[in-house]
Scaffold this motif. Structure first.
Motif: not given
Length: 278
Positions: A81-82, A84-85, A124, A206, A208, A242, A247
């Protein structure tokens, strides 16, 4: 089993964290020193040193799990997902960079932002992999067997410095910015899939499951060990999911006064106040 490094009045000490107390592992100043002994598991299990009631341990007494690893290897773009973002394709190979031990802080220490690099500071949240045996050109079960356990880490990043050049390193290893801990959970007691959650001032940014990794811990240990030898106590930061601030539209960053909280199910919670470096 849970292992941690506690700060004392004069030094640090490795401890086994039980249900109500942290038990000193005599003769070992930190978890890294303990893992350097190939019999570390037996030593930790049988330890019967001074007991510290968990309720009596001050938050800042928890040092980084391994205060001075020989290597901190970081993995970029490892959660689907990260990736993709950030507008990228899934990688064929892991993206690697390094972090110096001076960046590491305890699970409840302050994140100190220097005035010249305080405007684009991002979070992060990450799963840290800690080595418990040497790993050189290993694969499969050998790679898994080299993992001592797992811990929480936040790869706090100075985005403006990161993107000054194609190489990310300079934005990733500012001193006193990377919380690591509070403890290590041995590999036999941790399973991928629990939630990795990062919050800023109690707002979740975040969330996930840790099994969204493109390259899982075994694959990372195997791949990195083809390049250089991983040693006991070395740390692999396995990448962030993500939800990073950079982002977002508009982008959002950490500032003095914020409280950054990072947790992984089964591995504990970090709470770090963001301050201006003195």
């Amino acid at each position: 089993m849970k292992l941690a490094t506690l700060r004392t009045a004069t030094s640090t000490v490795a401890v086994r964290v039980d249900e109500t107390a942290a038990v000193e592992i005599d003769g070992y100043t930190d978890v890294g020193a303990l893992l350097a002994n190939s019999d570390w598991r037996t030593i930790a299990t049988s330890a019967s040193g001074t007991r510290h009631t968990l309720d009596a341990i001050a938050p800042q007494d928890w040092a980084p799990v391994v205060p001075n690893p020989s290597k901190v290897v970081c993995v970029g773009l490892n959660y689907a997902n990260h990736i993709r973002e950030m507008g990228r394709e899934l990688p064929e190979f892991p993206t690697l960079f390094a972090k110096y031990p001076e960046a590491l802080i305890g699970a409840n220490d302050e994140i100190a932002l220097p005035a010249h690099a305080a405007d684009h500071v991002d979070w992060e949240g990450e799963l840290a992999i800690v080595l418990g045996a040497p790993a050189r050109r290993v694969s499969g079960d050998e790679a898994s067997a080299a993992i001592a356990g797992y811990a929480v880490l936040n790869d706090v990043t100075m985005r403006d410095y990161q993107y000054r050049s194609p190489e990310w390193f300079q934005g990733k290893t500012f001193e006193n910015t990377t919380p690591f801990g509070p403890y290590l959970v041995t590999a036999d007691e941790f399973t991928l899939g629990g939630e990795l959650r990062t919050s800023v001032d109690n707002e979740v940014v975040q969330s996930t499951p840790t099994d969204d990794l493109v390259f899982d811990p075994k694959a990372l240990v195997s791949y990195i060990s083809q390049i250089f030898t991983l040693k006991p106590g070395d740390v692999i930061a396995s990448g962030t999911p993500g939800g990073v601030g950079h982002a977002r539209k508009p982008a959002r960053y950490l500032a003095p006064g914020n409280v950054l909280s990072t947790s992984i199910e089964g591995l504990g919670v970090q709470r770090n106040a963001v301050v201006t470096e003195q």
